[in-house]
Design a protein around this motif. Structure first.
Motif, PDB file in Angstrom:
ATOM      1  N   TRP A   1       1.040  -1.256  -0.058  1.00 23.47           N
ATOM      2  CA  TRP A   1      -0.085   0.014   0.339  1.00 23.47           C
ATOM      3  C   TRP A   1       0.747   1.249  -0.179  1.00 23.47           C
ATOM      4  CZ3 TRP A   1      -4.716   1.497  -0.917  1.00 23.47           C
ATOM      5  CH2 TRP A   1      -5.128   2.719  -0.537  1.00 23.47           C
ATOM      6  N   LEU A   2       1.736   1.213   0.735  1.00 23.21           N
ATOM      7  CA  LEU A   2       2.465   2.440   0.965  1.00 23.21           C
ATOM      8  C   LEU A   2       3.825   2.640  -0.227  1.00 23.21           C
ATOM      9  CD1 LEU A   2       3.711   2.171   4.610  1.00 23.21           C
ATOM     10  CD2 LEU A   2       2.142   3.867   3.614  1.00 23.21           C
ATOM     11  N   PRO A   3       4.091   3.914  -0.443  1.00 23.51           N
ATOM     12  CA  PRO A   3       4.967   4.078  -1.817  1.00 23.51           C
ATOM     13  C   PRO A   3       6.358   3.534  -1.447  1.00 23.51           C
ATOM     14  CG  PRO A   3       4.563   6.088  -0.420  1.00 23.51           C
ATOM     15  CD  PRO A   3       3.730   5.084   0.143  1.00 23.51           C
ATOM     16  N   TRP A   4       7.124   3.111  -2.546  1.00 20.90           N
ATOM     17  CA  TRP A   4       8.424   2.679  -2.113  1.00 20.90           C
ATOM     18  C   TRP A   4       9.527   3.651  -2.737  1.00 20.90           C
ATOM     19  CZ3 TRP A   4       9.376  -3.175  -3.567  1.00 20.90           C
ATOM     20  CH2 TRP A   4       8.434  -3.766  -3.006  1.00 20.90           C
ATOM     21  N   VAL A   5       9.304   4.759  -3.399  1.00 18.88           N
ATOM     22  CA  VAL A   5      10.242   5.530  -3.488  1.00 18.88           C
ATOM     23  C   VAL A   5       9.897   6.995  -3.664  1.00 18.88           C
ATOM     24  CG1 VAL A   5       9.822   5.336  -6.153  1.00 18.88           C
ATOM     25  CG2 VAL A   5      11.931   6.022  -5.535  1.00 18.88           C
ATOM     26  N   ARG A   6      10.377   7.919  -3.591  1.00 18.83           N
ATOM     27  CA  ARG A   6      10.215   9.415  -3.681  1.00 18.83           C
ATOM     28  C   ARG A   6      11.316  10.070  -4.525  1.00 18.83           C
ATOM     29  NH1 ARG A   6      12.529  13.089   0.154  1.00 18.83           N
ATOM     30  NH2 ARG A   6      13.011  11.306   1.314  1.00 18.83           N
ATOM     31  N   LYS A   7      10.781  10.735  -5.289  1.00 19.70           N
ATOM     32  CA  LYS A   7      11.757  11.431  -6.111  1.00 19.70           C
ATOM     33  C   LYS A   7      12.361  12.737  -5.390  1.00 19.70           C
ATOM     34  CE  LYS A   7      10.173  12.551 -10.301  1.00 19.70           C
ATOM     35  NZ  LYS A   7       9.549  12.679 -11.702  1.00 19.70           N
ATOM     36  N   LEU A   8      13.674  12.857  -5.495  1.00 22.32           N
ATOM     37  CA  LEU A   8      14.303  14.040  -4.970  1.00 22.32           C
ATOM     38  C   LEU A   8      14.185  15.271  -5.950  1.00 22.32           C
ATOM     39  CD1 LEU A   8      17.293  12.233  -3.182  1.00 22.32           C
ATOM     40  CD2 LEU A   8      14.954  13.074  -2.145  1.00 22.32           C
ATOM     41  N   PHE A  24      15.220  -1.829  -3.609  1.00 21.38           N
ATOM     42  CA  PHE A  24      16.002  -0.881  -2.842  1.00 21.38           C
ATOM     43  C   PHE A  24      17.384  -0.445  -3.326  1.00 21.38           C
ATOM     44  CE2 PHE A  24      19.123  -0.100   0.661  1.00 21.38           C
ATOM     45  CZ  PHE A  24      18.435   1.013   1.247  1.00 21.38           C
ATOM     46  N   GLN A  25      17.921  -1.594  -3.969  1.00 26.20           N
ATOM     47  CA  GLN A  25      19.298  -1.006  -4.548  1.00 26.20           C
ATOM     48  C   GLN A  25      19.156  -0.207  -5.781  1.00 26.20           C
ATOM     49  OE1 GLN A  25      22.076  -1.413  -3.474  1.00 26.20           O
ATOM     50  NE2 GLN A  25      22.232  -3.020  -1.905  1.00 26.20           N
ATOM     51  N   THR A  26      18.030  -0.351  -6.364  1.00 25.72           N
ATOM     52  CA  THR A  26      17.769   0.395  -7.534  1.00 25.72           C
ATOM     53  C   THR A  26      17.366   1.978  -7.267  1.00 25.72           C
ATOM     54  OG1 THR A  26      16.829  -1.417  -8.881  1.00 25.72           O
ATOM     55  CG2 THR A  26      16.141   1.051  -9.413  1.00 25.72           C
ATOM     56  N   PHE A  27      16.814   2.054  -6.144  1.00 23.61           N
ATOM     57  CA  PHE A  27      16.350   3.264  -5.571  1.00 23.61           C
ATOM     58  C   PHE A  27      17.746   4.149  -5.086  1.00 23.61           C
ATOM     59  CE2 PHE A  27      11.824   1.376  -5.242  1.00 23.61           C
ATOM     60  CZ  PHE A  27      11.566   1.731  -6.396  1.00 23.61           C
ATOM     61  N   ALA A  28      18.331   3.402  -4.131  1.00 23.85           N
ATOM     62  CA  ALA A  28      19.287   3.797  -3.405  1.00 23.85           C
ATOM     63  C   ALA A  28      20.610   4.061  -4.144  1.00 23.85           C
ATOM     64  CB  ALA A  28      19.557   2.950  -2.072  1.00 23.85           C
ATOM     65  N   GLY A  29      20.591   3.629  -5.399  1.00 23.79           N
ATOM     66  CA  GLY A  29      21.951   3.702  -6.170  1.00 23.79           C
ATOM     67  C   GLY A  29      21.888   4.807  -6.947  1.00 23.79           C
ATOM     68  N   VAL A  30      20.561   5.811  -7.096  1.00 23.03           N
ATOM     69  CA  VAL A  30      20.402   6.993  -8.119  1.00 23.03           C
ATOM     70  C   VAL A  30      20.274   8.045  -6.811  1.00 23.03           C
ATOM     71  CG1 VAL A  30      19.013   8.001  -9.625  1.00 23.03           C
ATOM     72  CG2 VAL A  30      19.247   5.256  -9.527  1.00 23.03           C
ATOM     73  N   ASP A  31      20.941   9.100  -7.459  1.00 25.15           N
ATOM     74  CA  ASP A  31      20.782  10.302  -6.608  1.00 25.15           C
ATOM     75  C   ASP A  31      19.558  10.915  -6.511  1.00 25.15           C
ATOM     76  OD1 ASP A  31      23.587  10.015  -5.845  1.00 25.15           O
ATOM     77  OD2 ASP A  31      24.214  11.418  -7.294  1.00 25.15           O
ATOM     78  N   ARG A  32      18.643  10.875  -7.655  1.00 25.55           N
ATOM     79  CA  ARG A  32      17.448  11.280  -7.765  1.00 25.55           C
ATOM     80  C   ARG A  32      16.347  10.785  -7.009  1.00 25.55           C
ATOM     81  NH1 ARG A  32      17.184  11.260 -14.136  1.00 25.55           N
ATOM     82  NH2 ARG A  32      17.349   9.480 -13.339  1.00 25.55           N
ATOM     83  N   TYR A  33      16.600   9.589  -6.423  1.00 24.87           N
ATOM     84  CA  TYR A  33      15.457   8.830  -5.527  1.00 24.87           C
ATOM     85  C   TYR A  33      15.716   8.732  -4.042  1.00 24.87           C
ATOM     86  CZ  TYR A  33      14.344   7.681 -10.684  1.00 24.87           C
ATOM     87  OH  TYR A  33      14.274   7.816 -11.871  1.00 24.87           O
ATOM     88  N   ALA A  34      14.842   8.476  -3.431  1.00 25.20           N
ATOM     89  CA  ALA A  34      14.934   8.143  -1.899  1.00 25.20           C
ATOM     90  C   ALA A  34      14.205   6.865  -1.753  1.00 25.20           C
ATOM     91  CB  ALA A  34      14.637   9.276  -1.098  1.00 25.20           C
ATOM     92  N   PRO A  35      14.565   5.813  -1.223  1.00 25.98           N
ATOM     93  CA  PRO A  35      13.730   4.949  -0.696  1.00 25.98           C
ATOM     94  C   PRO A  35      12.648   5.346   0.271  1.00 25.98           C
ATOM     95  CG  PRO A  35      15.967   4.196  -0.608  1.00 25.98           C
ATOM     96  CD  PRO A  35      15.944   5.791  -0.715  1.00 25.98           C
ATOM     97  N   GLU A  36      11.247   4.875   0.350  1.00 23.24           N
ATOM     98  CA  GLU A  36      10.634   5.297   1.094  1.00 23.24           C
ATOM     99  C   GLU A  36       9.931   3.997   1.936  1.00 23.24           C
ATOM    100  OE1 GLU A  36       7.997   8.158   1.528  1.00 23.24           O
ATOM    101  OE2 GLU A  36       9.886   8.694   0.939  1.00 23.24           O
ATOM    102  N   PRO A  37       8.985   3.962   2.932  1.00 25.01           N
ATOM    103  CA  PRO A  37       8.618   2.994   3.918  1.00 25.01           C
ATOM    104  C   PRO A  37       8.435   1.590   3.293  1.00 25.01           C
ATOM    105  CG  PRO A  37       7.650   5.054   4.819  1.00 25.01           C
ATOM    106  CD  PRO A  37       8.417   5.235   3.359  1.00 25.01           C
ATOM    107  N   GLY A  38       7.545   1.765   2.113  1.00 22.82           N
ATOM    108  CA  GLY A  38       7.094   0.392   1.409  1.00 22.82           C
ATOM    109  C   GLY A  38       8.198  -0.341   1.273  1.00 22.82           C
ATOM    110  N   VAL A  39       9.308  -0.103   0.865  1.00 23.44           N
ATOM    111  CA  VAL A  39      10.381  -0.873   0.244  1.00 23.44           C
ATOM    112  C   VAL A  39      11.103  -1.488   1.761  1.00 23.44           C
ATOM    113  CG1 VAL A  39      12.360   0.610   0.338  1.00 23.44           C
ATOM    114  CG2 VAL A  39      12.169  -1.403  -1.426  1.00 23.44           C
ATOM    115  N   TYR A  40      11.136  -0.625   2.654  1.00 23.52           N
ATOM    116  CA  TYR A  40      11.675  -1.434   3.799  1.00 23.52           C
ATOM    117  C   TYR A  40      10.889  -2.264   4.552  1.00 23.52           C
ATOM    118  CZ  TYR A  40      14.918   2.482   3.602  1.00 23.52           C
ATOM    119  OH  TYR A  40      15.952   3.552   3.344  1.00 23.52           O
TER     120      TYR A  40
END
Length: 149
Positions: free
Chosen positions: A25-32, A102-118
């Motif tokens: 339900w929760l988002p997995w990523v947020r754009k910076l 998580f690796q996809t999101f954390a490996g790019v400077d434009r994205y930040a992992p959100e609670p859903g992936v955790y």
């Protein structure tokens, strides 16, 4: 062999089911922000799967294996099945999916992992530890009793 899983086993798999639903339900990523103009952030217009709240198509990669594991655990209450391998495999798959995202999101400077992936990672690890731990305890118990396989 026990006829049915223990109460703590059922509680752990039920908790994993709740975590899986919350994860989906929760988002997995947020754009910076890409930058700032006059103190206001600006973003790229690209779409990234996992930014939205709610159930979408990719959420079945989490909900599907967890639902199969929960059904097998419920059926094992009536049948003489050992759900440990199915639960451990579902946990391994969910952990793999969560970790790769998580690796996809954390490996790019434009994205930040959100609670859903955790929460997806927590779901997978909980199922993996529950099923794998019960399977290993069964193997050790059989070896102590002198049984093979």
């Amino acid at each position: 062999m026990r006829k049915s899983p223990s109460t703590s086993y059922l509680a752990a798999t039920a908790l994993a089911g709740v975590l899986a639903v919350a994860s989906a339900w929760l988002p997995w990523v947020r754009k910076l922000p890409v930058g700032y103009t006059d103190g206001q952030p600006y973003y790229t217009s690209e779409f990234v799967a996992g930014m939205e709240t709610g159930f979408r198509g990719t959420d079945m990669a989490i909900l599907g294996p967890v639902a199969v594991a929960l059904v097998v655990v419920v059926i094992s209450r009536v049948r003489r099945w050992r759900p440990d391998v199915v639960v451990a495999l579902a946990g391994a798959f969910v952990t793999l999916v969560g970790w790769t995202r998580f690796q996809t999101f954390a490996g790019v400077d434009r994205y930040a992992p959100e609670p859903g992936v955790y929460l997806a990672l927590a779901t997978g690890l909980l199922l993996l530890l529950t099923g794998g731990g019960a399977y290993l305890r069964g193997v050790v118990r059989r070896r102590r009793n002198g049984q093979t396989a």
